[in-house]
Design an enzyme around this catalytic site. Sequence first.
Site, PDB file in Angstrom:
ATOM      1  N   LYS A  61       7.573   9.568  -3.456  1.00 34.46           N
ATOM      2  CA  LYS A  61       6.417  10.209  -3.283  1.00 34.46           C
ATOM      3  C   LYS A  61       6.579  11.847  -2.898  1.00 34.46           C
ATOM      4  O   LYS A  61       5.791  12.724  -3.388  1.00 34.46           O
ATOM      5  CB  LYS A  61       5.457   9.725  -2.152  1.00 34.46           C
ATOM      6  CG  LYS A  61       5.970   9.593  -0.747  1.00 34.46           C
ATOM      7  CD  LYS A  61       5.381   8.544   0.138  1.00 34.46           C
ATOM      8  CE  LYS A  61       6.542   8.153   1.061  1.00 34.46           C
ATOM      9  NZ  LYS A  61       6.762   6.645   1.063  1.00 34.46           N
ATOM     10  N   GLY A 117       7.482  -1.441   2.510  1.00 31.18           N
ATOM     11  CA  GLY A 117       8.207  -2.712   2.452  1.00 31.18           C
ATOM     12  C   GLY A 117       9.117  -2.800   1.132  1.00 31.18           C
ATOM     13  O   GLY A 117       8.843  -2.576   0.118  1.00 31.18           O
ATOM     14  N   ASP A 150       2.503  12.067   5.346  1.00 30.54           N
ATOM     15  CA  ASP A 150       3.025  10.990   4.236  1.00 30.54           C
ATOM     16  C   ASP A 150       1.781  10.812   3.557  1.00 30.54           C
ATOM     17  O   ASP A 150       1.706  10.594   2.329  1.00 30.54           O
ATOM     18  CB  ASP A 150       3.594   9.733   5.040  1.00 30.54           C
ATOM     19  CG  ASP A 150       3.612   8.636   4.203  1.00 30.54           C
ATOM     20  OD1 ASP A 150       4.739   8.318   3.427  1.00 30.54           O
ATOM     21  OD2 ASP A 150       2.772   7.367   3.978  1.00 30.54           O
ATOM     22  N   GLY A 190       9.300  -2.310  13.798  1.00 34.59           N
ATOM     23  CA  GLY A 190       9.939  -1.834  12.513  1.00 34.59           C
ATOM     24  C   GLY A 190       8.880  -1.135  11.732  1.00 34.59           C
ATOM     25  O   GLY A 190       9.046  -0.768  10.426  1.00 34.59           O
ATOM     26  N   GLU A 230       8.811   4.749  12.473  1.00 32.61           N
ATOM     27  CA  GLU A 230      10.189   5.315  12.415  1.00 32.61           C
ATOM     28  C   GLU A 230      10.514   5.810  13.676  1.00 32.61           C
ATOM     29  O   GLU A 230       9.374   5.829  14.598  1.00 32.61           O
ATOM     30  CB  GLU A 230      10.311   6.464  11.316  1.00 32.61           C
ATOM     31  CG  GLU A 230      10.022   6.193  10.101  1.00 32.61           C
ATOM     32  CD  GLU A 230      10.776   6.374   9.010  1.00 32.61           C
ATOM     33  OE1 GLU A 230      11.908   6.925   9.321  1.00 32.61           O
ATOM     34  OE2 GLU A 230      10.556   5.675   8.058  1.00 32.61           O
ATOM     35  N   VAL A 243       2.936   5.608  -4.620  1.00 30.50           N
ATOM     36  CA  VAL A 243       1.700   5.395  -3.931  1.00 30.50           C
ATOM     37  C   VAL A 243       1.303   4.126  -3.527  1.00 30.50           C
ATOM     38  O   VAL A 243       1.052   3.257  -4.484  1.00 30.50           O
ATOM     39  CB  VAL A 243       0.497   6.199  -4.471  1.00 30.50           C
ATOM     40  CG1 VAL A 243      -0.567   6.368  -3.554  1.00 30.50           C
ATOM     41  CG2 VAL A 243       1.065   7.604  -4.837  1.00 30.50           C
ATOM     42  N   VAL A 302      14.462  -0.311  -0.836  1.00 29.25           N
ATOM     43  CA  VAL A 302      13.639  -0.525  -2.123  1.00 29.25           C
ATOM     44  C   VAL A 302      14.644  -1.041  -3.206  1.00 29.25           C
ATOM     45  O   VAL A 302      14.597  -2.141  -4.089  1.00 29.25           O
ATOM     46  CB  VAL A 302      13.000   0.672  -2.553  1.00 29.25           C
ATOM     47  CG1 VAL A 302      12.191   0.354  -3.898  1.00 29.25           C
ATOM     48  CG2 VAL A 302      12.124   0.867  -1.511  1.00 29.25           C
ATOM     49  N   ALA A 360      24.331   3.844  -7.630  1.00 33.17           N
ATOM     50  CA  ALA A 360      24.964   4.786  -6.788  1.00 33.17           C
ATOM     51  C   ALA A 360      24.185   4.864  -5.372  1.00 33.17           C
ATOM     52  O   ALA A 360      23.372   4.623  -5.271  1.00 33.17           O
ATOM     53  CB  ALA A 360      24.582   6.114  -7.579  1.00 33.17           C
ATOM     54  N   LYS A 406       0.726  11.279  -0.736  1.00 38.76           N
ATOM     55  CA  LYS A 406       0.061  10.359  -1.562  1.00 38.76           C
ATOM     56  C   LYS A 406      -1.183  10.773  -2.145  1.00 38.76           C
ATOM     57  O   LYS A 406      -1.281  10.705  -3.089  1.00 38.76           O
ATOM     58  CB  LYS A 406       0.142   8.970  -0.724  1.00 38.76           C
ATOM     59  CG  LYS A 406       1.378   8.326  -0.507  1.00 38.76           C
ATOM     60  CD  LYS A 406       1.348   7.380   0.629  1.00 38.76           C
ATOM     61  CE  LYS A 406       2.612   6.623   0.879  1.00 38.76           C
ATOM     62  NZ  LYS A 406       2.494   5.800   2.126  1.00 38.76           N
TER      63      LYS A 406
END
Length: 428
Positions: A107, A304, A203, A189, A192, A134, A16, A45, A207
């Site tokens: 999240k 993504g 997950d 992809g 995971e 989310v 991201v 960082a 959310k």
Amino acid sequence: MEPHVVRVGLLGCGNVGGSLVQLVEEHGDAIAERTGLRLEVARVAVRNTAKERAVELAPGVLTHDAADVVADPGIDVVVEVIGGIEPARELILASLQVGKPVVTANKELLANVGAELFEAAERAGVDLLFEAAVAGGIPLIRPLRESLAGERIQRVMGIVNGTTNFILTRMSEAGTTFHEALAEAQALGYAERDPTADVEGADAAAKAAIIASVAFGVKIVAGDVYREGISGVTPADIAFAERLGYVVKLLAIAEADDGEVAVRVHPAMIPNDHPLAAVRESFNAVFIEGAAVGELMLYGRGAGGRPTASAVLGDLIDAAANRRRGTSALVGALGKARLRPIEELSSQYYLDLEVVDRPGVLAAIASVFGDHGVSIKSMVQEGLGEEARLIFITHTAVEQAVQATLHDLRHLDVVDRVGSLLRVMGPE
Ligand SMILES: NC(=O)c1ccc[n+]([C@@H]2O[C@H](COP(=O)([O-])OP(=O)(O)OC[C@H]3O[C@@H](n4cnc5c(N)ncnc54)[C@H](OP(=O)(O)O)[C@@H]3O)[C@@H](O)[C@H]2O)c1
């Protein structure tokens, strides 16, 4: 007039963060022209400064000291895209305390300690924006918080995990098993190496907690969310669902009713003509029902690097513009509501049983349903040699009664196996 320079401190430069740097490069001029703000990624960082990166950064921009970026008086706005609870939590609190707005996509953090962070932002009078946390690139938080601020939202129901939606789509369209579809998702992809958080619904539950907090203004954490994943969904469930006019989706559902809130994640059968049934592959969508507005649906890429960074960038522009004007987005305090437990919820149900194929079996099973007041809407029978598979769809029943029915069915000697139990959405 020269645009006003906004110096951004970026914490994390992975999927991201790296995409955000690219988007700022690509759209920086257009943003400056439109908003009068010139975004400059001044410091970045990361954990490992020696790692090769997809983006080029000017010498001196990269550091491993995130706390130093936050404390740097030259930084105006902080973007946190590290992920996880710590050090993200401490870094965000430190930013807010020195009056710097924060944009985050995290999240996990918001679903666990969101209330603490919102209070800190409110106290400091600065923005804490989290559109990307989310449903990635889909605008959801801002519509809920701003456009629908005057609405009485009754229910938010979403497909908010692309990995599981991809797996269920492949199982449904290519007839593969869960494990085959998971392997394909991993090869592409979408999943995971350790897919547990996605396939077991954690997950989506994180959310769902954030959605419920924002939609209903109440404090809900990930641990409050009832959850079931999709690893138990079989090709037979999917095939029967299809025969009956449904598709199986992993849904995150947040409902408010009578001052109570119910939040859950589980696979469910939804009718083919429901807008969420058309959401395929790794796409996400969120279906909102409000008292005045009626039904709304938001659809798009829920993950993504670039879609998520697009949402981060929108927040960044907002936070920078608000800071310039000396204002911040309206947050509103999070209140408390009773959490309605799953046992008290009502639904129609799909139940798969393997039974001994002999006379009288059906009557024995039907009487167990009857004992608990669970009424059967339809039944499909299929021969399996010595055995038979029975698929039941019930009328709307209370979860507790259905669980009690299952318990008794498991102890019935004519029942060989109690298979899947899926909730069935839609009208009776
Ligand atoms: N990827 C998505 O599709 C997506 C969608 C929605 C939301 N999100 C959220 O966005 C956030 C970032 O996800 P991502 O996919 O970009 O993760 P990622 O690719 O793993 O990137 C994480 C970045 O954080 C850096 N980092 C880790 N620990 C650090 C520390 N202590 N100090 C400074 N930097 C540190 C890493 O440094 P190194 O590069 O040196 O390892 C890396 O650059 C997460 O909260 C995630 O849940 C992601």
